[in-house]
Design a protein around this motif. Structure first.
Motif, short mmCIF file in Angstrom:
data_model
loop_
_atom_site.label_atom_id
_atom_site.label_comp_id
_atom_site.label_asym_id
_atom_site.label_seq_id
_atom_site.Cartn_x
_atom_site.Cartn_y
_atom_site.Cartn_z
N ALA A 158 -40.80 22.81 -40.51
CA ALA A 158 -40.46 23.91 -40.59
C ALA A 158 -38.95 24.04 -39.32
CB ALA A 158 -40.35 25.29 -40.31
N ALA A 159 -37.81 24.99 -39.80
CA ALA A 159 -36.63 24.89 -39.09
C ALA A 159 -36.34 26.37 -38.88
CB ALA A 159 -35.37 24.32 -39.19
N VAL A 160 -35.55 26.67 -38.03
CA VAL A 160 -35.35 28.07 -37.64
C VAL A 160 -34.07 28.42 -37.00
CG1 VAL A 160 -36.01 30.64 -36.43
CG2 VAL A 160 -38.10 29.35 -37.49
N ILE A 161 -32.88 28.67 -37.56
CA ILE A 161 -31.52 29.04 -37.21
C ILE A 161 -31.39 30.76 -36.57
CG2 ILE A 161 -29.16 28.43 -37.58
CD1 ILE A 161 -29.64 27.10 -39.26
N LEU A 162 -31.54 30.92 -35.53
CA LEU A 162 -30.96 32.04 -34.59
C LEU A 162 -29.67 32.10 -34.61
CD1 LEU A 162 -33.45 33.01 -32.96
CD2 LEU A 162 -33.40 33.35 -34.40
N ASN A 163 -28.66 33.13 -34.95
CA ASN A 163 -26.92 33.50 -35.73
C ASN A 163 -26.31 34.64 -34.38
OD1 ASN A 163 -27.91 32.24 -38.46
ND2 ASN A 163 -25.70 31.79 -37.86
N SER A 164 -25.57 34.74 -34.64
CA SER A 164 -24.77 35.78 -32.93
C SER A 164 -24.45 36.69 -33.79
CB SER A 164 -23.74 35.31 -32.25
OG SER A 164 -23.21 36.07 -31.95
N LEU A 165 -24.69 37.93 -33.53
CA LEU A 165 -24.32 39.12 -34.06
C LEU A 165 -22.85 39.15 -34.17
CD1 LEU A 165 -28.10 41.40 -34.28
CD2 LEU A 165 -26.54 39.82 -36.44
N GLU A 166 -22.57 39.21 -33.06
CA GLU A 166 -20.78 39.32 -32.43
C GLU A 166 -20.56 38.88 -33.48
OE1 GLU A 166 -19.00 39.49 -28.65
OE2 GLU A 166 -20.78 38.79 -28.43
N THR A 167 -20.78 36.66 -33.46
CA THR A 167 -19.46 36.29 -33.98
C THR A 167 -20.55 35.42 -35.14
OG1 THR A 167 -20.13 34.27 -33.31
CG2 THR A 167 -18.81 35.59 -32.02
N GLY A 168 -21.86 35.85 -35.67
CA GLY A 168 -21.73 34.68 -36.67
C GLY A 168 -22.46 33.36 -36.26
N ARG A 169 -22.11 33.04 -35.19
CA ARG A 169 -22.27 31.26 -34.96
C ARG A 169 -23.23 31.14 -34.69
NH1 ARG A 169 -17.04 28.83 -33.87
NH2 ARG A 169 -18.19 27.59 -32.67
N PRO A 170 -24.05 30.00 -35.58
CA PRO A 170 -25.36 30.18 -34.66
C PRO A 170 -25.85 30.09 -33.46
CG PRO A 170 -24.42 27.71 -36.12
CD PRO A 170 -23.26 29.26 -36.37
N LEU A 171 -26.95 30.13 -32.87
CA LEU A 171 -27.37 30.05 -31.20
C LEU A 171 -28.10 29.12 -30.72
CD1 LEU A 171 -26.90 33.80 -30.66
CD2 LEU A 171 -24.83 32.16 -29.95
N ALA A 172 -28.85 28.98 -31.42
CA ALA A 172 -30.34 28.05 -31.31
C ALA A 172 -30.94 27.65 -32.92
CB ALA A 172 -31.12 28.96 -30.60
N PHE A 173 -31.51 26.55 -32.56
CA PHE A 173 -32.11 25.76 -33.62
C PHE A 173 -33.36 24.73 -33.19
CE2 PHE A 173 -33.27 22.18 -36.01
CZ PHE A 173 -32.77 22.51 -37.49
N LEU A 174 -34.58 25.91 -33.95
CA LEU A 174 -35.74 25.40 -33.10
C LEU A 174 -36.47 24.55 -34.14
CD1 LEU A 174 -34.88 28.67 -32.30
CD2 LEU A 174 -36.58 28.79 -31.77
N GLU A 175 -36.93 23.79 -34.14
CA GLU A 175 -38.77 23.08 -34.53
C GLU A 175 -39.42 24.71 -34.77
OE1 GLU A 175 -41.31 22.18 -36.50
OE2 GLU A 175 -41.80 22.92 -34.10
#
Length: 336
Positions: free
Chosen positions: A89-106
């Motif tokens: 699996a992979a998890v992506i967290l996004n900024s709620l200000e810009t929508g841009r992805p902030l972190a990509f995690l195994e």
């Protein structure tokens, strides 16, 4: 963009069981209060390989520090025979200000820990005086090992584990892993399913079953089944039980046991509560000693976000991971 590998995630989670339990419980309470957005999971299936699937779980979790993101998780059971983990699996967290992805995690460890923490939370919220010092695990892979890790924190006096798997070698490997990592637990391998089920009044089921196969014959009245794999208990047994789910809309899909039970009886009246509702009460609810209680958690993306957010915060504090400054385009590169 912060990129966290499997080793980074493991390092960030080491010793964090209590914090993960708290994060999962808070996420369930927020969800029960309407503080989340949770679209249906999307299942990608393959015509020639019905056992394989990849699932997308998008989610938003509100609160003081709201988060949004997605988990993309595959399940390929034949990987086990290749010496690989069934799930990745992979998890992506996004900024709620810009929508841009902030972190990509195994994400496989995050997924296992949030699943295990949710199951352990349910066990903590539904205690019974009939419970002894043991638990039966049906299916001896990554998930039930993680569940044992968390049950160790929420079930006082837990010392005995009865392990059953259709492939006895897996049960032996679970016993060896517990001896190394959870030495306070004594694991005994049981080769007969009925005997294993009747051994304890706390049972955790985490298998690769595609079709229901378990009834309640031989179970001690008052048994709690943590039905993590969702498709093991026969629907005709489900409708006789006290049922707890994580989300009514999500769990009644994809031919889960409760979904099949709904198709049989034409309603959802056999569900007594959700995990979030129980957690929001602030006190444990004694379970019915005369009936079987079944907890069927579909697995909500908000839990992955809650744990991933904890991992990212810990990783930043400890200097873990790799920051990639040029992952996304900048205004300058857009004009090149």
């Amino acid at each position: 963009m912060l990129i966290l590998t499997h080793r980074d995630v493991q390092d960030a989670l080491r010793g964090q069981e209590v914090a993960v339990l708290r994060a999962v419980e808070d996420a369930y309470i927020a969800h029960a209060a309407g503080g989340s957005s949770l679209p249906h999971s999307v299942f990608l299936r393959f015509p020639d390989e019905p056992r394989n699937r990849i699932i997308a779980l998008p989610a938003y979790l509100g609160g003081e520090q709201p988060i949004a993101g997605i988990k993309w998780i595959s399940s390929f059971p034949a990987n086990i025979d290749r010496g690989l983990e069934r799930a990745s699996a992979a998890v992506i967290l996004n900024s709620l200000e810009t929508g841009r992805p902030l972190a990509f995690l195994e994400g496989s460890t995050i997924s296992a820990w949030r699943t295990a923490a949710g199951a352990a939370l349910a066990a903590r919220l539904l205690p019974a005086t009939t419970d002894g010092n043991g638990v039966t695990v049906i299916g001896c892979g990554v998930i039930n090992f993680a569940i044992l890790r968390f049950l160790h924190h929420v079930v006082p006096g837990l010392t005995e584990v009865t392990a059953y798997d259709t492939q006895p070698g897996r049960a032996e490997r679970l016993r060896e892993r517990c001896a190394a990592d959870l030495p306070d637990l004594t694991v005994r391998v049981e080769h007969d399913l009925a005997t294993a089920l009747a051994k304890n009044t706390l049972v955790s089921v985490a298998t690769n079953a595609l079709q229901p196969h378990l009834d309640f014959s031989g179970l001690v009245p008052g048994t709690l089944i943590l039905h993590v794999s969702l498709r093991d208990v026969l629907p005709e047994a489900i409708v006789t039980a006290v049922n707890v789910v994580d989300d009514l809309d999500h769990v009644f899909r994809a031919n889960t046991s409760v979904h099949l039970a709904e198709q049989q009886v034409g309603n959802r009246d056999f569900v007594a509560a959700t995990i979030g509702e129980l957690a929001a009460r602030g006190a444990a609810a004694d379970r019915d000693p005369s009936r079987i209680t079944v907890v069927s958690p579909f697995g909500l993306g908000i839990l992955d976000l809650a744990v991933a957010d904890l991992v990212v915060a810990t990783a930043k504090a400890r200097g873990l991971g790799t920051a990639v400054d040029n992952f996304l385009p900048t205004a300058e590169t857009n004009h090149d």
